[in-house]
Write a protein that holds these residues in place. Structure first.
Motif, PDB file in Angstrom:
ATOM      1  N   GLU A  28      37.777  -7.965 -67.246  1.00 22.18           N
ATOM      2  CA  GLU A  28      38.815  -8.592 -66.173  1.00 22.18           C
ATOM      3  C   GLU A  28      38.161  -7.935 -64.611  1.00 22.18           C
ATOM      4  OE1 GLU A  28      40.686 -11.118 -66.689  1.00 22.18           O
ATOM      5  OE2 GLU A  28      41.502 -10.999 -68.744  1.00 22.18           O
ATOM      6  N   ARG A  75      46.401 -15.832 -70.729  1.00 25.15           N
ATOM      7  CA  ARG A  75      45.092 -15.262 -70.659  1.00 25.15           C
ATOM      8  C   ARG A  75      44.234 -15.684 -71.888  1.00 25.15           C
ATOM      9  NH1 ARG A  75      45.389  -9.159 -69.251  1.00 25.15           N
ATOM     10  NH2 ARG A  75      47.534  -8.628 -69.135  1.00 25.15           N
ATOM     11  N   THR A  77      40.518 -14.636 -73.260  1.00 25.84           N
ATOM     12  CA  THR A  77      39.191 -13.725 -73.018  1.00 25.84           C
ATOM     13  C   THR A  77      38.581 -13.197 -74.000  1.00 25.84           C
ATOM     14  OG1 THR A  77      40.317 -12.969 -70.918  1.00 25.84           O
ATOM     15  CG2 THR A  77      38.272 -11.721 -71.906  1.00 25.84           C
TER      16      THR A  77
END
Ligand SMILES: CC(C)(COP(=O)(O)OP(=O)(O)OC[C@H]1O[C@@H](n2cnc3c(N)ncnc32)[C@H](O)[C@@H]1OP(=O)(O)O)[C@@H](O)C(=O)NCCC(=O)NCCS
Length: 151
Positions: A28, A75, A77
């Motif tokens: 991130e 999110r 990821t």
């Protein structure tokens, strides 16, 4: 990476906490830290999913939360070395299953206009582009607003 998707719930083991923080810091641009991740693990109206490899390590994470009956993906990821092997799709499928089980009337998210990988991932999971948010991100990039009806 042979991996499974699992829900991470508080209290989170020290090893998972450290691994999640390291992963977030690695992937991130603006890691939110344990104040955010720890809260996500404790939500009753949201869920934090992780991708766990056969060795117990974490290779990705995703979260969503219900707001006024609609689930918002916050999110999704996957660590760069594990991408393009279906893990992002698996994490997103886990969030959608959670949202459907929670009775969400729809699932929404914002994604950077320039994030072709994520936009393709979401479109492939049934999300449609329904609008834009001008200069939504701190660097001035617009967001595409995407929605998937209840499953
Ligand atoms: C977006 C992300 C989660 C995808 O994870 P992934 O594990 O590589 O995705 P998958 O292998 O499950 O791919 C699923 C689909 O997404 C799309 N996709 C994934 N990566 C892509 C890329 N680099 N270019 C184009 N499409 C891509 C494809 O449609 C793919 O299906 P296909 O393999 O059958 O073509 C990953 O690239 C990532 O972590 N990006 C950084 C974080 C991020 O931007 N998250 C989204 C924030 S809103």
């Amino acid at each position: 990476m042979s991996a499974t998707v699992e829900r991470l719930r508080a209290p989170v083991a020290d090893g998972d906490r450290a691994a999640l923080l390291a992963l977030e810091t690695a992937v991130e641009a603006r890691p939110l830290g344990w104040a955010a991740l720890g809260a996500e693990a404790g939500w009753d109206d949201g869920c934090l999913l992780v991708l766990r490899g056969a060795d117990g390590g974490l290779g990705g994470f995703a979260s969503a939360r219900l707001l006024a009956g609609t689930a918002h993906v916050l999110r999704c990821t996957v660590a760069p070395e594990h991408r393009r092997r279906g893990h992002g799709r698996a994490l997103l499928a886990g969030l959608l299953a959670w949202a459907d089980a929670a009775g969400a009337d729809a699932v929404t998210l914002e994604v950077r206009t320039g994030n072709a990988a994520a936009r393709a991932l979401y479109a492939g999971a049934g999300f449609a582009e329904v609008g834009r948010r001008r200069r939504y991100y701190a660097d001035g990039e617009d967001a595409v607003l995407m929605t998937r009806p209840a499953g």
